[in-house]
Design an enzyme around this catalytic site. Structure first.
Site, short mmCIF file in Angstrom:
data_model
loop_
_atom_site.label_atom_id
_atom_site.label_comp_id
_atom_site.label_asym_id
_atom_site.label_seq_id
_atom_site.Cartn_x
_atom_site.Cartn_y
_atom_site.Cartn_z
N SER A 199 0.80 -1.22 0.00
CA SER A 199 0.00 0.00 0.00
C SER A 199 0.83 1.27 0.00
CB SER A 199 -0.91 0.01 1.24
OG SER A 199 -0.13 0.02 2.43
N CYS A 200 2.14 1.16 0.27
CA CYS A 200 2.95 2.37 0.45
C CYS A 200 3.95 2.62 -0.67
CB CYS A 200 3.69 2.31 1.79
SG CYS A 200 2.59 2.44 3.22
N PHE A 201 4.92 1.74 -0.83
CA PHE A 201 6.04 2.01 -1.72
C PHE A 201 5.61 2.37 -3.15
CE2 PHE A 201 9.52 -0.47 0.79
CZ PHE A 201 9.36 0.42 1.83
N PRO A 202 4.76 1.56 -3.81
CA PRO A 202 4.42 1.89 -5.20
C PRO A 202 3.76 3.27 -5.34
CG PRO A 202 3.83 -0.38 -4.72
CD PRO A 202 4.17 0.26 -3.41
N ASP A 217 3.63 5.77 -3.16
CA ASP A 217 4.42 6.88 -2.62
C ASP A 217 5.55 7.28 -3.56
OD1 ASP A 217 2.75 6.76 -0.49
OD2 ASP A 217 4.22 6.02 0.95
#
Length: 435
Positions: free
Chosen positions: A266-269, A271
């Site tokens: 849920s974060c890296f891609p 963000d």
């Protein structure tokens, strides 16, 4: 203290439980009646290790945490409101629609509240959002002024899915971005249980940037490991030996220095995409991060290539997929390499069986949204590998170590650390010398 968390996704549920664990009276706010009902029974709507037991204690026994649909009532009943709604990827840009909706709602509630109230942005937002969007809406709908009538803070979350409860209760660091001393003092009181060495005090916009800087650096580190593993494959080198050796250097550390089929979640891609876009808009591009995105987008193909190198064409084969979540110990399949692999296999006419300890429901929902309905979801790993001509293991759930010895067909694993391929004649791994 009395605290409300607005949004009951991964960030909201885990942080609310963490706050209640430390003695605060907590209200979780959501617009979904089913979520609210489930949470009031002490049942989380996500999978995180230890979360259900913690909610059962806090909701049913201590009664220090409850959920509601009523945002205005929650704001009036608490001293601090933390915005924890999603900021999804929208064509490579951040979607602020949920943030805007909540900011308006809190602003309307503040209009009729007499006491000083602190509004905290916990959601990940690009630098400038808290001041230029959230604060503007709060002042507009409340008729009040930040720093005088209410406080504004940016307090980014650094939870790792799979160990999020532990990260919430025992965080490595706490970043507080504020613009007035009163708000800073109240936020420090909220975290009274934490030692001072954990804190970083900065401005609001700097706090927003810190979140993106951390996530983009970690995404870069993962991609660095994947690039080196791809090279090691070509050069006949065991990537695990190389990565472990450089990770032993204190300047580098072994954290996030592990190759695989690509990062997801849920974060890296989202963000990295969002900060790349923000850099382009400001005519200050992140060239390294642009390459990180490009490399990660195709990294899953290396697992497909490994299978085809050993077996020839895998088109129209019977394939077992073990692991659908983007990492172990979570049910989150957002941007999971496993789903990219499945999409490719479907395009090749493969007959697919899939199993994941936790990610089945979300994976099915996400694949059906893409009109991919050709996957057979199994109830166990044993059912998944039955009659398969090859098995792919893109996610390294520890329990898969027990099934690998029972597999008799070629098996391709994305994470070299799951097992030692030398122990099995039929197992191949990314970042391992070709046999």
């Amino acid at each position: 203290m009395k605290i409300s968390f607005v949004g009951s996704g991964y960030v909201g549920q885990v942080n609310a439980a963490g706050a209640a664990h430390y003695g605060h009276e907590v209200i979780l706010v959501d617009i979904d009646p089913k979520k609210v009902d489930s949470l009031n029974k002490g049942i989380p709507t996500i999978f995180e290790k230890g979360l259900e037991g913690l909610l059962q204690e806090l909701v049913l026994k201590k009664k220090t945490l409850r959920a509601t649909l009523d945002l205005q009532q929650a704001v009036h009943a608490t001293d601090i409101s933390l915005i924890c709604v999603g900021t999804p990827d929208k064509g490579g840009m951040i979607d602020l629609s949920y943030i805007q909706q909540v900011a308006k709602g809190i602003g309307e509630a503040l209009k009729t509240k007499e006491n000083y109230h602190v509004v905290v942005v916990k959601s990940t937002v690009v630098p400038g959002t808290s001041l230029n969007t959230v604060n503007v809406l709060l002042e507009q709908y409340s008729g009040k002024k930040a720093g005088i009538d209410f406080g504004l803070c940016m307090n980014p979350e650094f939870l790792r899915e799979g160990v999020a409860v532990e990260d919430s209760i025992h965080p490595d660091s706490i970043v507080l971005g504020t613009q007035d001393e009163k708000t800073k003092k109240i936020m420090r009181e909220m975290y009274a249980w934490a030692e001072e060495s954990k804190f970083t005090y900065v401005g609001i916009t700097a706090a927003e940037a810190i979140k993106y800087a951390k996530n983009s650096f970690l995404a870069t580190k993962i991609t660095f490991a994947n690039e080196w593993a791809n090279f090691c494959d070509a050069a006949g080198i065991d990537a695990k030996e190389v990565l472990e050796a450089i990770g032993a250097d204190r300047r580098i550390s072994p954290m996030f220095l592990r190759n695989g089929p690509g990062y997801g979640g849920s974060c890296f891609p989202k963000d990295v995409n969002a900060i790349v876009h923000a850099g382009q808009v400001r005519h200050s591009p992140f060239r390294i991060l642009e390459e990180v995105v490009a490399v990660n987008h195709t990294q899953y193909l290396h697992l497909i290539d490994l299978a085809q190198e050993k077996m020839g064409s895998i088109a129209r084969r019977k394939v077992g997929i073990l692991g659908l979540s983007f990492k172990p110990e979570t049910d989150d399949t957002r941007e999971s390499p496993a789903l990219r692999i499945i999409s490719y296999l479907v395009s090749q006419g493969c007959e697919i069986k899939a199993y994941c300890p936790q990610g089945m429901e979300m994976a099915k929902e996400m694949l059906e949204e893409r009109r991919i309905t050709e996957v057979n979801y199994m109830n166990s790993a044993e059912e998944c590998i039955k009659d398969a001509e090859l098995v792919l293991i893109p996610t390294d759930w520890a329990e898969f170590k027990e099934i690998i010895p029972k597999i008799t067909v070629p098996t391709f694993i994305g994470h070299r650390s799951l097992v030692n391929p030398d122990d099995y004649a039929h197992v191949y791994a990314l970042g391992y010398p070709k046999r």
